[in-house]
Design a protein around this motif. Structure first.
Motif, PDB file in Angstrom:
ATOM      1  N   VAL A 211      -4.703  -3.448 -15.277  1.00  0.00           N
ATOM      2  CA  VAL A 211      -4.070  -2.356 -14.521  1.00  0.00           C
ATOM      3  C   VAL A 211      -3.758  -2.769 -13.080  1.00  0.00           C
ATOM      4  CG1 VAL A 211      -5.101  -0.420 -15.813  1.00  0.00           C
ATOM      5  CG2 VAL A 211      -6.349  -1.417 -13.875  1.00  0.00           C
ATOM      6  N   LEU A 212      -2.804  -2.037 -12.501  1.00  0.00           N
ATOM      7  CA  LEU A 212      -2.582  -2.100 -11.055  1.00  0.00           C
ATOM      8  C   LEU A 212      -3.055  -0.758 -10.513  1.00  0.00           C
ATOM      9  CD1 LEU A 212       1.037  -3.553 -10.818  1.00  0.00           C
ATOM     10  CD2 LEU A 212      -1.064  -4.731 -10.185  1.00  0.00           C
TER      11      LEU A 212
ATOM     12  N   THR B 108      -2.743   2.211  -7.682  1.00  0.00           N
ATOM     13  CA  THR B 108      -1.850   2.748  -6.645  1.00  0.00           C
ATOM     14  C   THR B 108      -2.369   4.079  -6.112  1.00  0.00           C
ATOM     15  OG1 THR B 108      -0.429   3.998  -8.165  1.00  0.00           O
ATOM     16  CG2 THR B 108       0.184   1.719  -7.789  1.00  0.00           C
TER      17      THR B 108
ATOM     18  N   GLY C 165       1.802   5.831  -4.447  1.00  0.00           N
ATOM     19  CA  GLY C 165       2.829   4.808  -4.660  1.00  0.00           C
ATOM     20  C   GLY C 165       2.549   3.465  -4.023  1.00  0.00           C
TER      21      GLY C 165
ATOM     22  N   LEU D  76       0.415   0.048  -3.508  1.00  0.00           N
ATOM     23  CA  LEU D  76      -0.462  -0.826  -4.281  1.00  0.00           C
ATOM     24  C   LEU D  76      -1.741  -1.126  -3.495  1.00  0.00           C
ATOM     25  CD1 LEU D  76      -0.059  -2.130  -7.026  1.00  0.00           C
ATOM     26  CD2 LEU D  76       1.048  -4.051  -5.903  1.00  0.00           C
ATOM     27  N   LEU D  77      -2.882  -1.043  -4.174  1.00  0.00           N
ATOM     28  CA  LEU D  77      -4.167  -1.278  -3.499  1.00  0.00           C
ATOM     29  C   LEU D  77      -4.919  -2.431  -4.153  1.00  0.00           C
ATOM     30  CD1 LEU D  77      -5.557   2.392  -3.458  1.00  0.00           C
ATOM     31  CD2 LEU D  77      -4.339   1.254  -1.599  1.00  0.00           C
ATOM     32  N   THR D  78      -5.736  -3.111  -3.388  1.00  0.00           N
ATOM     33  CA  THR D  78      -6.632  -4.110  -3.974  1.00  0.00           C
ATOM     34  C   THR D  78      -7.919  -3.381  -4.403  1.00  0.00           C
ATOM     35  OG1 THR D  78      -7.398  -4.642  -1.748  1.00  0.00           O
ATOM     36  CG2 THR D  78      -5.755  -6.097  -2.702  1.00  0.00           C
ATOM     37  N   ASP D  79      -8.675  -4.001  -5.311  1.00  0.00           N
ATOM     38  CA  ASP D  79      -9.781  -3.240  -5.909  1.00  0.00           C
ATOM     39  C   ASP D  79     -11.046  -3.195  -5.057  1.00  0.00           C
ATOM     40  OD1 ASP D  79     -10.726  -5.765  -6.294  1.00  0.00           O
ATOM     41  OD2 ASP D  79     -10.736  -5.694  -8.492  1.00  0.00           O
TER      42      ASP D  79
ATOM     43  N   GLU E 117     -10.947  -1.585  -2.288  1.00  0.00           N
ATOM     44  CA  GLU E 117     -10.727  -0.318  -1.566  1.00  0.00           C
ATOM     45  C   GLU E 117     -11.789   0.705  -1.981  1.00  0.00           C
ATOM     46  OE1 GLU E 117      -7.801   1.584   1.050  1.00  0.00           O
ATOM     47  OE2 GLU E 117      -7.661  -0.404   0.192  1.00  0.00           O
TER      48      GLU E 117
ATOM     49  N   LEU F 210      -3.344   4.523 -12.077  1.00  0.00           N
ATOM     50  CA  LEU F 210      -3.490   3.169 -12.608  1.00  0.00           C
ATOM     51  C   LEU F 210      -2.243   2.855 -13.434  1.00  0.00           C
ATOM     52  CD1 LEU F 210      -7.199   3.464 -13.823  1.00  0.00           C
ATOM     53  CD2 LEU F 210      -6.390   2.478 -11.674  1.00  0.00           C
ATOM     54  N   VAL F 211      -1.627   1.746 -13.127  1.00  0.00           N
ATOM     55  CA  VAL F 211      -0.427   1.347 -13.866  1.00  0.00           C
ATOM     56  C   VAL F 211      -0.829   0.303 -14.904  1.00  0.00           C
ATOM     57  CG1 VAL F 211       1.890   0.323 -13.648  1.00  0.00           C
ATOM     58  CG2 VAL F 211       0.958   1.718 -11.776  1.00  0.00           C
TER      59      VAL F 211
ATOM     60  N   VAL G 114      -1.873  -6.352  -0.732  1.00  0.00           N
ATOM     61  CA  VAL G 114      -1.554  -5.426  -1.824  1.00  0.00           C
ATOM     62  C   VAL G 114      -1.996  -6.002  -3.166  1.00  0.00           C
ATOM     63  CG1 VAL G 114       0.405  -4.296  -0.666  1.00  0.00           C
ATOM     64  CG2 VAL G 114       0.810  -6.337  -2.080  1.00  0.00           C
TER      65      VAL G 114
ATOM     66  N   ARG H 272      -0.134  -9.077 -14.725  1.00  0.00           N
ATOM     67  CA  ARG H 272      -0.447  -8.169 -13.618  1.00  0.00           C
ATOM     68  C   ARG H 272       0.461  -8.475 -12.401  1.00  0.00           C
ATOM     69  NH1 ARG H 272      -4.435  -8.289  -9.943  1.00  0.00           N
ATOM     70  NH2 ARG H 272      -5.233  -6.233  -9.378  1.00  0.00           N
TER      71      ARG H 272
ATOM     72  N   LEU I 245       6.963  -3.387  -9.300  1.00  0.00           N
ATOM     73  CA  LEU I 245       6.607  -2.191  -8.516  1.00  0.00           C
ATOM     74  C   LEU I 245       7.032  -2.356  -7.052  1.00  0.00           C
ATOM     75  CD1 LEU I 245       4.751   0.230  -9.621  1.00  0.00           C
ATOM     76  CD2 LEU I 245       3.051  -0.677  -8.061  1.00  0.00           C
TER      77      LEU I 245
ATOM     78  N   TYR J 122       8.356   1.929 -18.846  1.00  0.00           N
ATOM     79  CA  TYR J 122       6.897   1.864 -18.753  1.00  0.00           C
ATOM     80  C   TYR J 122       6.266   2.075 -20.119  1.00  0.00           C
ATOM     81  CZ  TYR J 122       2.160   2.990 -17.113  1.00  0.00           C
ATOM     82  OH  TYR J 122       0.802   3.010 -16.912  1.00  0.00           O
TER      83      TYR J 122
END
Lengths: 68, 317
Positions: free
Chosen positions: A38-39, A41, A44, A46-49, A51, A61-62, B11, B211, B218, B226
């Motif tokens: 997952v990514l 967000t 909208g 994008l965050l690193t894990d 956080e 979660l994308v 990011v 990923r 994105l 998606y």
């Protein structure tokens, strides 16, 4: 009024409530979601894990894995 | 977490490279790395005409975006498979692909399977033994055939596909479990056009994690489909990817090492080309001119003949 101490994580049509104050990495581990799949967000972005989840956070979660 | 290059907020953290990057540096890194892979594996040059196979998904659209940003001559090919399953999967994929091409002024070829061959992929699959349970195998055969045909007919030098490292590692994992040496021999960043009728194929994204591809789409605001293909549910590739991702979570870099070590082993001669009997015994299909493993018509042409036969029977009734 009671303060909300949880954050919400949404993956496709599923919603998970987790405690605020933990890192996203920890939350994903607790939920059994592989951080590789997952990514993460917030609004909208994008965050690193690493956080830390805040109260009333809504994290989307994308899913990144596709088949075929 | 901060960007390794400029200290602003990261990011993405790519644990296999011990590299966290901000948006701008990540996008720049993706472009640099793609260029590096294209050169390292001698995929194509700026003089070549590249046909990018696009599905409307994150990988293929991102590949097209990267090649376009890098200044390559690259047109797109979209194959309308006619998959609906209540979510208009193909229709939406095509809409997003056309939008992408239009926004960038890129040339897009569209082949609609039902228009050209009379039936959609699910219907074609249903009329064959191999596709009766699931259309994936028929879909794969058809896509490979059409991609090769269009690339040949339109005079492209190379066909580029959006396979990422997770795709490659999952295929490698499956083929290693069964020691499918013929398939292992053919796997790599480049599939040379070793026979007349075949177009050279390249996978410029083969070293990027899935990923990273999703992050690129994105961050570049690429509208992609998606939803998963409705027929992908329960697919072996997804199962293998899941297993590999669980290993990766404990051992960052394992997927990349698995794939790169395989390429090195192959380069060092671990798999002998002599055992690729399929390749030695390839024939030319009398109907379409593409190579086939047995004498007579290729699988695709035989499938299409069957579809025509069934359609004619229906008309007679």
């Amino acid at each position: 009024m009671e303060a909300k101490l949880s954050a919400k994580l949404i993956l496709r049509d599923k919603e998970y409530e987790v405690k605020a104050g933990m890192t996203i990495r920890h939350a994903l581990e607790k939920l059994g979601i592989s951080s590789e799949s997952v990514l993460v967000t917030r609004q909208g972005q994008l965050l690193t894990d690493d956080e830390v989840l805040k109260e009333e956070d809504v994290i989307r979660l994308v899913a990144v894995i596709s088949g075929g | 977490m901060h960007c390794r290059k400029c200290s602003s907020k990261a990011v993405i953290n790519m644990r296999q490279h011990k590299l966290a990057l901000c948006q701008d540096h990540f996008i720049g890194w993706m472009h640099e790395q793609t260029e590096r892979f294209i050169q390292k594996y001698h995929m194509f040059s700026h003089d070549d005409r590249v046909l990018v196979a696009v599905s409307g998904g994150k990988d293929s659209l991102s590949l097209w975006d990267i090649l376009w940003k890098l200044g390559y001559y690259c047109d797109g090919l979209y194959i309308g498979l006619g998959i609906d399953e209540g979510i208009q999967y193909s229709k939406e994929s095509q809409r997003l692909t056309k939008k992408f091409a239009l926004e960038r002024g890129l040339k897009l070829h569209i082949v609609d399977v039902a228009e050209e061959y009379g039936e959609t992929i699910p219907v074609i699959a249903n009329s064959t033994l191999r596709g009766r349970d699931k259309p994936c195998s028929v879909c794969g055969i058809s896509k490979r055939h059409i991609m090769n045909r269009v690339a040949r007919q339109q005079g492209y030098d190379v066909l580029a596909t959006g396979h990422n490292l997770d795709d490659e590692a999952a295929v490698l994992f499956g083929n290693t479990l069964t020691w499918s040496t013929g398939f292992l021999l053919r796997q790599g960043p480049i599939l040379e056009a070793t026979l007349p009728g075949l177009v050279r194929k390249a996978k410029p994204l083969c070293r990027f994690y899935e990923r990273e591809m999703a992050a690129y789409a994105l961050l570049r605001n690429i509208g992609y489909i998606y939803e998963e293909c409705p027929f992908a549910e329960g697919a072996k590739s997804i199962y293998y990817k899941d297993i590999l991702n669980r290993l990766e979570a404990d051992r960052p870099g394992l997927k990349l090492t698995f794939y790169l070590s395989f390429l090195q082993a192959k380069e060092a001669g671990l798999l002998s080309p002599q055992i690729d009997e399929d390749k030695v015994n390839l024939h030319t299909c009398p109907s379409c001119g593409q190579p086939t493993s047995s004498p007579g018509e290729c699988t695709f042409c035989r499938m299409m003949a069957k579809v025509t036969e069934i359609s004619n029977e229906r008309v007679e009734l």
